[in-house]
Design a protein around this motif. Sequence first.
Motif, PDB file in Angstrom:
ATOM      1  N   LEU A 151       0.800  -1.152  -0.077  1.00  0.00           N
ATOM      2  CA  LEU A 151       0.104  -0.097   0.045  1.00  0.00           C
ATOM      3  C   LEU A 151       0.962   1.290   0.013  1.00  0.00           C
ATOM      4  O   LEU A 151       0.468   2.259  -0.527  1.00  0.00           O
ATOM      5  CB  LEU A 151      -0.908  -0.013   1.126  1.00  0.00           C
ATOM      6  N   ALA A 152       1.907   1.202   0.779  1.00  0.00           N
ATOM      7  CA  ALA A 152       2.878   2.293   0.631  1.00  0.00           C
ATOM      8  C   ALA A 152       3.476   2.660  -0.423  1.00  0.00           C
ATOM      9  O   ALA A 152       3.673   3.867  -0.886  1.00  0.00           O
ATOM     10  CB  ALA A 152       4.026   2.336   1.845  1.00  0.00           C
ATOM     11  N   LEU A 202       2.178   1.747  -3.471  1.00  0.00           N
ATOM     12  CA  LEU A 202       1.342   2.224  -4.434  1.00  0.00           C
ATOM     13  C   LEU A 202       0.830   3.687  -4.145  1.00  0.00           C
ATOM     14  O   LEU A 202       0.876   4.536  -5.194  1.00  0.00           O
ATOM     15  CB  LEU A 202      -0.012   1.431  -4.437  1.00  0.00           C
ATOM     16  N   ALA A 203       0.958   4.121  -2.794  1.00  0.00           N
ATOM     17  CA  ALA A 203       0.572   5.500  -2.698  1.00  0.00           C
ATOM     18  C   ALA A 203       1.564   6.376  -2.968  1.00  0.00           C
ATOM     19  O   ALA A 203       1.564   7.540  -3.680  1.00  0.00           O
ATOM     20  CB  ALA A 203       0.288   5.792  -1.092  1.00  0.00           C
ATOM     21  N   TRP A 204       3.103   5.970  -2.715  1.00  0.00           N
ATOM     22  CA  TRP A 204       4.133   6.683  -3.071  1.00  0.00           C
ATOM     23  C   TRP A 204       4.286   6.826  -4.642  1.00  0.00           C
ATOM     24  O   TRP A 204       4.513   7.922  -5.013  1.00  0.00           O
ATOM     25  CB  TRP A 204       5.462   5.901  -2.689  1.00  0.00           C
ATOM     26  N   GLY A 209       1.824   7.202  -6.798  1.00  0.00           N
ATOM     27  CA  GLY A 209       0.289   7.590  -7.066  1.00  0.00           C
ATOM     28  C   GLY A 209      -0.295   6.624  -8.172  1.00  0.00           C
ATOM     29  O   GLY A 209      -1.117   7.214  -8.880  1.00  0.00           O
ATOM     30  N   ASP A 210      -0.388   5.267  -7.764  1.00  0.00           N
ATOM     31  CA  ASP A 210      -0.894   4.134  -8.708  1.00  0.00           C
ATOM     32  C   ASP A 210      -2.291   4.333  -8.255  1.00  0.00           C
ATOM     33  O   ASP A 210      -2.779   4.190  -7.171  1.00  0.00           O
ATOM     34  CB  ASP A 210      -0.272   2.843  -8.227  1.00  0.00           C
ATOM     35  N   THR A 211      -3.048   4.330  -9.515  1.00  0.00           N
ATOM     36  CA  THR A 211      -4.397   4.476  -9.362  1.00  0.00           C
ATOM     37  C   THR A 211      -5.224   2.913  -8.765  1.00  0.00           C
ATOM     38  O   THR A 211      -6.242   2.881  -8.693  1.00  0.00           O
ATOM     39  CB  THR A 211      -5.258   4.591 -10.716  1.00  0.00           C
ATOM     40  N   LEU A 231      -4.354   1.786  -6.035  1.00  0.00           N
ATOM     41  CA  LEU A 231      -4.308   1.681  -4.459  1.00  0.00           C
ATOM     42  C   LEU A 231      -5.783   1.645  -4.083  1.00  0.00           C
ATOM     43  O   LEU A 231      -5.867   0.794  -2.684  1.00  0.00           O
ATOM     44  CB  LEU A 231      -3.626   3.079  -3.990  1.00  0.00           C
ATOM     45  N   VAL A 248      -7.063  -1.492  -1.261  1.00  0.00           N
ATOM     46  CA  VAL A 248      -7.524  -1.073   0.120  1.00  0.00           C
ATOM     47  C   VAL A 248      -8.804  -1.782   0.075  1.00  0.00           C
ATOM     48  O   VAL A 248      -9.043  -2.464   1.069  1.00  0.00           O
ATOM     49  CB  VAL A 248      -7.493   0.496   0.437  1.00  0.00           C
TER      50      VAL A 248
END
Length: 164
Positions: free
Chosen positions: A42-43, A45-47, A49-51, A53, A57
């Motif tokens: 998750l971190a 994907l967030a870093w 900016g992956d859609t 994410l 979740v």
Amino acid sequence: MTAQRYSAMLARLRAHPRLCRGIQLAAQASVALVYLLYAGLLAWLAWQGDTRLLRAVLVPAAVFLLGTALRAAIDRPRPYEAFGQPPLFPKDTRGKSMPSRHAFSAAGIAVTAWYVWPPLGVPAGALALVIAVTRVLSGVHYPGDVLAGLAFGGAAAWVGLYLI
């Protein structure tokens, strides 16, 4: 699993304290590692900016909620309740054995990891299998509970990933 098989399995394991400690360590470490892997995914994907994410979740969360509702509805007694013998490690939860929440959560995470980056899905899937096996060996689930958990969690995650 019959009462005789359950009793014999636990007796054989209890005769080897090092093996029991190994099972407990494997159980705890595999759970910690699968959640660490998921948090890292998750971190990342967030870093990036992956859609994906949002899917990463929502899908495991939905699998967790649906599986929890399913096991509450089935409310199957755990082996230590049904057979009157304590598991290898202290546990006093009543019912809610089918499907295994540990197994379906780990399977949902493994499928999500595979969806995002297949090479990460391999160790996540291996951890899910270790979790399932140690849940049976520790005497808190029947083999069918963990198999149902793995199947439900994996299938529900695949469906969710492609529907969202």
